[in-house]
Write an enzyme that holds these catalytic residues in place. Structure first.
Site, PDB file in Angstrom:
ATOM      1  N   LYS A  34       0.709  -1.202  -0.093  1.00  0.00           N
ATOM      2  CA  LYS A  34      -0.056  -0.181  -0.134  1.00  0.00           C
ATOM      3  C   LYS A  34       0.815   1.372   0.005  1.00  0.00           C
ATOM      4  O   LYS A  34       0.202   2.441  -0.296  1.00  0.00           O
ATOM      5  CB  LYS A  34      -0.797   0.061   1.256  1.00  0.00           C
ATOM      6  N   THR A  36       2.264   2.740   2.692  1.00  0.00           N
ATOM      7  CA  THR A  36       1.883   3.378   3.967  1.00  0.00           C
ATOM      8  C   THR A  36       3.302   4.332   4.166  1.00  0.00           C
ATOM      9  O   THR A  36       4.298   4.159   3.556  1.00  0.00           O
ATOM     10  CB  THR A  36       1.627   2.742   5.225  1.00  0.00           C
ATOM     11  N   SER A  85       3.224  -2.191  11.840  1.00  0.00           N
ATOM     12  CA  SER A  85       4.337  -3.022  12.656  1.00  0.00           C
ATOM     13  C   SER A  85       4.839  -2.375  14.033  1.00  0.00           C
ATOM     14  O   SER A  85       5.448  -3.024  14.786  1.00  0.00           O
ATOM     15  CB  SER A  85       5.612  -3.429  11.805  1.00  0.00           C
ATOM     16  N   THR A 142       5.394 -12.513  14.525  1.00  0.00           N
ATOM     17  CA  THR A 142       6.407 -12.302  15.639  1.00  0.00           C
ATOM     18  C   THR A 142       6.349 -12.873  16.813  1.00  0.00           C
ATOM     19  O   THR A 142       5.301 -13.492  17.146  1.00  0.00           O
ATOM     20  CB  THR A 142       6.017 -10.783  15.771  1.00  0.00           C
ATOM     21  N   ASP A 143       7.269 -12.750  17.544  1.00  0.00           N
ATOM     22  CA  ASP A 143       7.591 -13.474  19.080  1.00  0.00           C
ATOM     23  C   ASP A 143       6.472 -12.683  19.967  1.00  0.00           C
ATOM     24  O   ASP A 143       6.263 -13.241  20.946  1.00  0.00           O
ATOM     25  CB  ASP A 143       8.929 -13.504  19.270  1.00  0.00           C
ATOM     26  N   GLU A 144       5.896 -11.509  19.734  1.00  0.00           N
ATOM     27  CA  GLU A 144       5.386 -10.573  20.678  1.00  0.00           C
ATOM     28  C   GLU A 144       4.143 -11.369  20.867  1.00  0.00           C
ATOM     29  O   GLU A 144       3.502 -11.103  21.841  1.00  0.00           O
ATOM     30  CB  GLU A 144       5.141  -9.475  20.165  1.00  0.00           C
ATOM     31  N   TYR A 167      -0.765  -4.029  19.093  1.00  0.00           N
ATOM     32  CA  TYR A 167      -0.058  -4.658  18.042  1.00  0.00           C
ATOM     33  C   TYR A 167      -0.159  -6.456  18.140  1.00  0.00           C
ATOM     34  O   TYR A 167      -0.456  -6.967  17.111  1.00  0.00           O
ATOM     35  CB  TYR A 167       1.391  -4.242  17.968  1.00  0.00           C
ATOM     36  N   LYS A 171      -1.533  -9.260  15.829  1.00  0.00           N
ATOM     37  CA  LYS A 171      -0.586 -10.286  15.023  1.00  0.00           C
ATOM     38  C   LYS A 171      -1.122 -11.905  15.578  1.00  0.00           C
ATOM     39  O   LYS A 171      -1.395 -12.745  14.782  1.00  0.00           O
ATOM     40  CB  LYS A 171       0.783 -10.138  15.352  1.00  0.00           C
TER      41      LYS A 171
HETATM   42  P1  NAD Z   1       7.367  -2.305   8.155  1.00  0.00           P
HETATM   43  O1  NAD Z   1       6.364  -1.427   8.938  1.00  0.00           O
HETATM   44  O2  NAD Z   1       8.834  -1.780   7.895  1.00  0.00           O
HETATM   45  O3  NAD Z   1       6.766  -2.796   6.666  1.00  0.00           O
HETATM   46  C1  NAD Z   1       5.402  -3.077   6.632  1.00  0.00           C
HETATM   47  C2  NAD Z   1       5.036  -2.812   5.124  1.00  0.00           C
HETATM   48  O4  NAD Z   1       3.810  -3.267   4.917  1.00  0.00           O
HETATM   49  C3  NAD Z   1       5.050  -1.546   4.387  1.00  0.00           C
HETATM   50  O5  NAD Z   1       5.859  -1.376   3.197  1.00  0.00           O
HETATM   51  C4  NAD Z   1       3.678  -0.967   4.428  1.00  0.00           C
HETATM   52  O6  NAD Z   1       3.725   0.072   3.252  1.00  0.00           O
HETATM   53  C5  NAD Z   1       2.788  -2.206   4.050  1.00  0.00           C
HETATM   54  N1  NAD Z   1       1.562  -2.116   4.335  1.00  0.00           N
HETATM   55  C6  NAD Z   1       1.103  -1.759   5.644  1.00  0.00           C
HETATM   56  N2  NAD Z   1      -0.442  -1.764   5.504  1.00  0.00           N
HETATM   57  C7  NAD Z   1      -0.670  -2.371   4.237  1.00  0.00           C
HETATM   58  C8  NAD Z   1      -1.758  -2.635   3.608  1.00  0.00           C
HETATM   59  N3  NAD Z   1      -3.136  -2.285   4.303  1.00  0.00           N
HETATM   60  N4  NAD Z   1      -1.959  -3.066   2.446  1.00  0.00           N
HETATM   61  C9  NAD Z   1      -0.797  -3.309   1.738  1.00  0.00           C
HETATM   62  N5  NAD Z   1       0.598  -3.264   2.557  1.00  0.00           N
HETATM   63  C10 NAD Z   1       0.524  -2.689   3.692  1.00  0.00           C
HETATM   64  O7  NAD Z   1       7.394  -3.683   8.904  1.00  0.00           O
HETATM   65  P2  NAD Z   1       8.342  -4.817   9.244  1.00  0.00           P
HETATM   66  O8  NAD Z   1       9.279  -4.387  10.439  1.00  0.00           O
HETATM   67  O9  NAD Z   1       9.257  -4.881   7.504  1.00  0.00           O
HETATM   68  O10 NAD Z   1       7.561  -6.228   9.292  1.00  0.00           O
HETATM   69  C11 NAD Z   1       7.390  -6.944   8.504  1.00  0.00           C
HETATM   70  C12 NAD Z   1       6.362  -8.194   9.063  1.00  0.00           C
HETATM   71  O11 NAD Z   1       7.442  -9.017   9.632  1.00  0.00           O
HETATM   72  C13 NAD Z   1       5.394  -7.764   9.554  1.00  0.00           C
HETATM   73  O12 NAD Z   1       4.263  -8.587   9.627  1.00  0.00           O
HETATM   74  C14 NAD Z   1       5.773  -7.887  11.183  1.00  0.00           C
HETATM   75  O13 NAD Z   1       4.502  -8.049  12.160  1.00  0.00           O
HETATM   76  C15 NAD Z   1       6.677  -9.025  11.054  1.00  0.00           C
HETATM   77  N6  NAD Z   1       7.709  -8.811  12.152  1.00  0.00           N
HETATM   78  C16 NAD Z   1       8.551  -7.788  12.252  1.00  0.00           C
HETATM   79  C17 NAD Z   1       9.751  -7.893  13.184  1.00  0.00           C
HETATM   80  C18 NAD Z   1      10.538  -6.784  13.259  1.00  0.00           C
HETATM   81  O14 NAD Z   1      11.652  -6.885  14.193  1.00  0.00           O
HETATM   82  N7  NAD Z   1      10.377  -5.690  12.574  1.00  0.00           N
HETATM   83  C19 NAD Z   1       9.958  -9.195  13.806  1.00  0.00           C
HETATM   84  C20 NAD Z   1       9.000 -10.097  13.546  1.00  0.00           C
HETATM   85  C21 NAD Z   1       8.042 -10.328  12.827  1.00  0.00           C
HETATM   86  O1  DAU Z   2       9.885  -8.646  18.655  1.00  0.00           O
HETATM   87  C1  DAU Z   2       9.480  -8.594  17.371  1.00  0.00           C
HETATM   88  C2  DAU Z   2       8.869  -6.982  17.290  1.00  0.00           C
HETATM   89  O2  DAU Z   2       9.963  -6.276  17.549  1.00  0.00           O
HETATM   90  C3  DAU Z   2       8.136  -6.730  15.995  1.00  0.00           C
HETATM   91  O3  DAU Z   2       6.873  -7.850  15.728  1.00  0.00           O
HETATM   92  C4  DAU Z   2       7.760  -5.305  15.723  1.00  0.00           C
HETATM   93  O4  DAU Z   2       7.163  -5.177  14.640  1.00  0.00           O
HETATM   94  C5  DAU Z   2       9.160  -4.571  16.264  1.00  0.00           C
HETATM   95  O5  DAU Z   2       8.513  -3.179  15.861  1.00  0.00           O
HETATM   96  C6  DAU Z   2       9.736  -4.691  17.434  1.00  0.00           C
HETATM   97  O6  DAU Z   2       8.952  -4.379  18.355  1.00  0.00           O
HETATM   98  P1  DAU Z   2       9.676  -3.628  19.639  1.00  0.00           P
HETATM   99  O7  DAU Z   2       8.585  -2.939  20.425  1.00  0.00           O
HETATM  100  O8  DAU Z   2      10.496  -4.506  20.351  1.00  0.00           O
HETATM  101  O9  DAU Z   2      10.824  -2.642  18.860  1.00  0.00           O
HETATM  102  P2  DAU Z   2      11.044  -1.179  19.059  1.00  0.00           P
HETATM  103  O10 DAU Z   2      12.066  -0.873  18.208  1.00  0.00           O
HETATM  104  O11 DAU Z   2       9.821  -0.372  19.139  1.00  0.00           O
HETATM  105  O12 DAU Z   2      11.585  -1.211  20.784  1.00  0.00           O
HETATM  106  C7  DAU Z   2      12.543  -1.961  21.131  1.00  0.00           C
HETATM  107  C8  DAU Z   2      12.643  -1.678  22.643  1.00  0.00           C
HETATM  108  O13 DAU Z   2      13.217  -0.507  22.832  1.00  0.00           O
HETATM  109  C9  DAU Z   2      11.571  -1.924  23.355  1.00  0.00           C
HETATM  110  O14 DAU Z   2      11.857  -2.504  24.667  1.00  0.00           O
HETATM  111  C10 DAU Z   2      10.829  -0.430  23.609  1.00  0.00           C
HETATM  112  C11 DAU Z   2      12.272   0.352  23.576  1.00  0.00           C
HETATM  113  N1  DAU Z   2      12.198   1.517  22.939  1.00  0.00           N
HETATM  114  C12 DAU Z   2      11.662   1.854  21.745  1.00  0.00           C
HETATM  115  C13 DAU Z   2      11.826   3.225  21.170  1.00  0.00           C
HETATM  116  C14 DAU Z   2      11.299   3.210  19.764  1.00  0.00           C
HETATM  117  C15 DAU Z   2      12.895   2.639  23.768  1.00  0.00           C
HETATM  118  O15 DAU Z   2      13.510   2.435  24.843  1.00  0.00           O
HETATM  119  N2  DAU Z   2      12.986   4.078  23.069  1.00  0.00           N
HETATM  120  C16 DAU Z   2      12.522   4.051  21.801  1.00  0.00           C
HETATM  121  O16 DAU Z   2      12.259   5.269  21.316  1.00  0.00           O
END
Ligand code: NAD
Ligand code: DAU
Length: 361
Positions: A34, A36, A85, A142-144, A167, A171
């Site tokens: 999309k 976003t 995410s 995700t592990d969350e 979130y 998931k």
């Molecule tokens: P991200 O937010 O960087 O990317 C998400 C993508 O999905 C974007 O390109 C966005 O434009 C697209 N999107 C959002 N809403 C949409 C919609 N309605 N239709 C079509 N496209 C849409 O996310 P990420 O960190 O790359 O995570 C990708 C996947 O992996 C997610 O499902 C997330 O739950 C999972 N995941 C992420 C992490 C992490 O640490 N980032 C860890 C474990 C699992």
């Molecule tokens: O565990 C997998 C998940 O990891 C994914 O499913 C999510 O999409 C991804 O965003 C991530 O989630 P977290 O909440 O763990 O990630 P984030 O980078 O937002 O935060 C990591 C840790 O740092 C968390 O304990 C919150 C803390 N944090 C985060 C931000 C943005 C801070 O202390 N300061 C900050 O500004």
């Protein structure tokens, strides 16, 4: 073999798209996104002209669009990453997470089921695990979903779901629907649940890229609470390799945990990052640490995540390829060498790339 990858313009999705487009020239890869705020086609400039790649702009929440797309393209397989995410955004706007993560996933499941392709796909030699079946709906999660750990223990594939944030609740719900479509309709599915990723192309609202950006610009590094929360960090390219491995070899209906065996408190991660960036930016040791600022904690902040990825190692032989120090080094280098990417993302200018490449032509 025609594969739909959703969310391929995002952080992890762009690494998965690149890996599949380059490694499997005989597969046709469609990237549905999309665009976003988190989707950025500038993540994929190196592969966008490859003959086996196509970008499709669209919203997974739009059922009629999704149904027509599947009807037309007859995808053999889906790798579903599109999602909202960011935990903090889910706290301020939970409904958007229900729409994309739950309704969007169910729309894709329905469209794939309706297209019937999965029951008609001719077997391809794709690995032993599924007896060569090419049809698959791979849900990336995700592990969350497992909730929070205390000081000991790890999440296994048998851990009960116990999500705490909007979130992770969205998931978890999507995971349940994927599992239900396997049990009810025999849809060929696999799910993986991964720990925190880091690496190039990570949107700078998440902890590591936010702090890289702020260190570069001498801005405060906001640490929630006391910085004692623990995350298990995995380099994004290792996650993409794990997805490739699971896609080709996992048994239908199975779940795999993916993680780095790499637990760090947030404060220790940021201290390490500060040290690495003192060196890279030629600043005296200790300069960047002075930017650390403790701020109000996240509501419902999960204390600790830790993944037991033994099943993935024993069944399919996957292990991470880099240490955290190596991965973090590569990540910082990427951000320092891609200032334009970072500037465009933080100023909101990156959407222009889509206009120029796909709309104005
Ligand atoms: P991200 O937010 O960087 O990317 C998400 C993508 O999905 C974007 O390109 C966005 O434009 C697209 N999107 C959002 N809403 C949409 C919609 N309605 N239709 C079509 N496209 C849409 O996310 P990420 O960190 O790359 O995570 C990708 C996947 O992996 C997610 O499902 C997330 O739950 C999972 N995941 C992420 C992490 C992490 O640490 N980032 C860890 C474990 C699992
Ligand atoms: O565990 C997998 C998940 O990891 C994914 O499913 C999510 O999409 C991804 O965003 C991530 O989630 P977290 O909440 O763990 O990630 P984030 O980078 O937002 O935060 C990591 C840790 O740092 C968390 O304990 C919150 C803390 N944090 C985060 C931000 C943005 C801070 O202390 N300061 C900050 O500004």
């Amino acid at each position: 073999m025609k594969i739909l990858i959703t969310g391929g313009a995002g952080f992890i999705g762009s690494h998965v798209v690149r890996l599949f487009v380059n490694k499997y020239p005989n597969y046709t890869i469609h990237n549905l996104d999309k665009l976003t705020y988190a989707g950025n086609l500038a993540n994929l400039t190196d592969i966008e002209k490859k003959p086996n790649y196509k970008f499709v702009k669209g919203d997974i929440v739009d059922a009629s669009f999704i149904n027509s797309l599947f009807e037309k393209e007859k995808y053999n397989a889906v790798i579903h990453l599109a999602a909202e995410s960011h935990v903090d955004r889910s706290i301020t706007n939970p409904l958007e997470f229900v729409m994309t993560n739950v309704i969007g996933t169910v729309n894709l499941l329905n469209a794939y089921k309706k297209s019937g392709v999965y029951s008609q796909t001719a077997p391809l030699s794709l690995g032993e695990g599924r007896g060569g079946e090419a049809a698959l709906f791979y849900h990336v999660s995700t592990d969350e979903v497992y909730g929070a750990l205390g000081e000991t223990g790890m999440f296994t594939e048998e851990t009960s779901y116990d999500p705490h944030s909007p979130y992770s609740a969205s998931k978890a719900s999507s995971d349940h629907f994927v599992r239900a479509y396997y049990d009810t309709y025999k849809l060929p599915v696999v799910i993986s649940n991964c720990s925190n990723n880091y690496g190039p192309n990570h949107f700078p609202e998440k902890l590591i890229p936010l702090c890289i950006h702020n260190i570069k610009n001498n801005k405060p590094l906001p640490i929630y609470g006391k910085g004692e929360n623990v995350r298990d960090w995995l380099f994004v390219k290792d996650h993409a390799v794990a997805i490739d491995t699971i896609f080709h070899q996992a048994k239908l209906g199975s779940t795999y945990n993916i993680g780095g065996h790499n637990e760090w408190t947030n404060i220790d991660v940021i201290r390490l990052l500060c040290k690495v960036m003192d060196k890279k930016l030629n600043r005296p040791d200790g300069t960047n640490e002075k930017l650390i600022t403790f701020v109000k904690d996240r509501a419902g902040h999960d204390l600790r995540y830790a993944i037991d990825a033994t099943k993935l190692k024993n069944d399919l032989g996957w292990v991470p390829s880099v240490t955290f120090e190596q991965g973090l080094d590569q990540t910082v280098d990427w951000y320092l060498q891609n200032s334009e990417w970072l500037d465009n993302v933080t100023s909101g200018n990156y959407a222009k790339y889509y206009e120029e490449q796909y709309v104005k032509r």
